[in-house]
Design a protein around this motif. Sequence first.
Motif, mmCIF file in Angstrom:
data_model
loop_
_atom_site.group_PDB
_atom_site.id
_atom_site.type_symbol
_atom_site.label_atom_id
_atom_site.label_comp_id
_atom_site.label_asym_id
_atom_site.label_seq_id
_atom_site.Cartn_x
_atom_site.Cartn_y
_atom_site.Cartn_z
ATOM 1 N N ASN A 151 0.807 -1.221 0.000
ATOM 2 C CA ASN A 151 0.000 0.000 0.000
ATOM 3 C C ASN A 151 0.839 1.269 0.000
ATOM 4 O O ASN A 151 0.495 2.253 0.655
ATOM 5 N N VAL A 180 -10.042 -8.370 -6.634
ATOM 6 C CA VAL A 180 -8.963 -9.374 -6.656
ATOM 7 C C VAL A 180 -9.561 -10.730 -7.016
ATOM 8 O O VAL A 180 -10.613 -11.107 -6.496
ATOM 9 N N GLY A 192 -0.408 -14.838 -0.841
ATOM 10 C CA GLY A 192 -0.488 -13.473 -0.318
ATOM 11 C C GLY A 192 -1.395 -13.309 0.878
ATOM 12 O O GLY A 192 -1.360 -14.103 1.820
ATOM 13 N N SER A 193 -2.222 -12.250 0.827
ATOM 14 C CA SER A 193 -3.010 -11.884 2.010
ATOM 15 C C SER A 193 -4.066 -12.934 2.348
ATOM 16 O O SER A 193 -4.413 -13.107 3.517
ATOM 17 N N MET A 194 -4.564 -13.674 1.339
ATOM 18 C CA MET A 194 -5.577 -14.696 1.655
ATOM 19 C C MET A 194 -4.951 -15.826 2.469
ATOM 20 O O MET A 194 -5.562 -16.343 3.417
ATOM 21 N N ASP A 214 -3.003 -15.037 -8.977
ATOM 22 C CA ASP A 214 -4.058 -14.090 -8.599
ATOM 23 C C ASP A 214 -3.768 -12.742 -9.262
ATOM 24 O O ASP A 214 -2.671 -12.534 -9.793
ATOM 25 N N PHE A 215 -4.729 -11.867 -9.259
ATOM 26 C CA PHE A 215 -4.519 -10.543 -9.852
ATOM 27 C C PHE A 215 -5.567 -9.559 -9.343
ATOM 28 O O PHE A 215 -6.608 -9.963 -8.813
ATOM 29 N N LYS A 216 -5.234 -8.282 -9.536
ATOM 30 C CA LYS A 216 -6.131 -7.192 -9.118
ATOM 31 C C LYS A 216 -6.535 -6.399 -10.349
ATOM 32 O O LYS A 216 -5.673 -6.085 -11.193
ATOM 33 N N CYS A 264 -0.322 -8.571 -10.640
ATOM 34 C CA CYS A 264 -0.642 -10.008 -10.746
ATOM 35 C C CYS A 264 0.422 -10.819 -10.019
ATOM 36 O O CYS A 264 1.563 -10.388 -9.919
ATOM 37 N N ARG A 268 8.392 -7.173 -2.959
ATOM 38 C CA ARG A 268 7.644 -7.167 -1.684
ATOM 39 C C ARG A 268 8.485 -7.803 -0.584
ATOM 40 O O ARG A 268 8.455 -7.405 0.558
HETATM 41 P P1 TMP Z 1 -2.817 -9.787 -1.905
HETATM 42 O O1 TMP Z 1 -2.566 -11.255 -1.769
HETATM 43 O O2 TMP Z 1 -1.715 -8.949 -1.329
HETATM 44 O O3 TMP Z 1 -4.171 -9.383 -1.388
HETATM 45 O O4 TMP Z 1 -2.809 -9.461 -3.471
HETATM 46 C C1 TMP Z 1 -3.646 -10.145 -4.361
HETATM 47 C C2 TMP Z 1 -3.324 -9.734 -5.782
HETATM 48 O O5 TMP Z 1 -3.701 -8.391 -6.008
HETATM 49 C C3 TMP Z 1 -1.838 -9.828 -6.127
HETATM 50 O O6 TMP Z 1 -1.719 -10.299 -7.449
HETATM 51 C C4 TMP Z 1 -1.342 -8.408 -6.046
HETATM 52 C C5 TMP Z 1 -2.572 -7.590 -6.384
HETATM 53 N N1 TMP Z 1 -2.647 -6.341 -5.638
HETATM 54 C C6 TMP Z 1 -2.424 -5.150 -6.293
HETATM 55 O O7 TMP Z 1 -2.166 -5.116 -7.498
HETATM 56 N N2 TMP Z 1 -2.504 -3.978 -5.584
HETATM 57 C C7 TMP Z 1 -2.798 -3.944 -4.263
HETATM 58 O O8 TMP Z 1 -2.858 -2.850 -3.668
HETATM 59 C C8 TMP Z 1 -3.034 -5.200 -3.589
HETATM 60 C C9 TMP Z 1 -3.357 -5.222 -2.127
HETATM 61 C C10 TMP Z 1 -2.933 -6.360 -4.325
#
Ligand code: TMP
Length: 240
Positions: free
Chosen positions: A39, A95, A102-104, A178-180, A202, A219
């Motif tokens: 973030n 997402v 990751g966060s999940m 995964d991807f956003k 992604c 990261r």
């Molecule tokens: P996360 O596991 O950190 O929640 O991220 C899930 C996916 O979303 C991962 O591919 C990275 C992407 N993502 C972003 O592009 N921007 C963001 O701010 C976040 C939190 C995740």
Amino acid sequence: MNCTIKKNLLSEGKTKKIYTTNNPFEVLIHHTDNITALNGLKKNILQNKGVLNNEITALIFQFLNSCGIKTHFIQKINNREQLCHKVDMIALEFVVRNIVAGSMSKRLGVKEGVHLYNPIFEIFYKNDKLKDPLINDHHAVFLEILSYEELRIIYSMTSKINHFIKKYFLDKNIILVDFKIEFGKNYKNEILLSDEISPDTCRFWDKETMKKLDKDSFRMGSKEKVFDIYMDILKRLNVS
Ligand code: TMP
């Protein structure tokens, strides 16, 4: 002949600048070399990363346009810039998870690498002060960000996008973990896939070695390998 004239800076995000153009319905998106994670807590500059992400995003959006997905992308203009339909961004990040990571993984205590045969969709409220919290559909409607019908449209688009790009990457020996993605509304109130899809947004793993091909190495502490990894992704996408 391309007669786009770049005018004023409209807004600036963590990795992109948006400029107005001579056409009120179009903007120029400029990819900078900024790299951020967590973030925006972790920041750095990676020379020419913007060039790679501009090219990678352009290839993926061109592909999605050809699949019939409505996106903001019109055309790549130069190394760092692309012409896009102007939209009002929706304050949500969507997402999609095909494999737990990751966060999940942290939030639910599930081991990284577990395959999700039904992809999981999550929504995050884009709000820096609140650190982009995970929310659900009812929160999004309560916050008046979207209606239930608009959420239905976005989930349907998201499912198609996942279907198309999962296969697109797999053909290049890349697993889309995964991807956003983000969406915006144009002047006709139509919902368009917007923002970018790149190794910044992604998680990619190599199909043979399971090596991470994305921003995870940044990261986790190092920016050194990131450029080579992004270059590798671009090379694979350019092979048809
Ligand atoms: P996360 O596991 O950190 O929640 O991220 C899930 C996916 O979303 C991962 O591919 C990275 C992407 N993502 C972003 O592009 N921007 C963001 O701010 C976040 C939190 C995740």
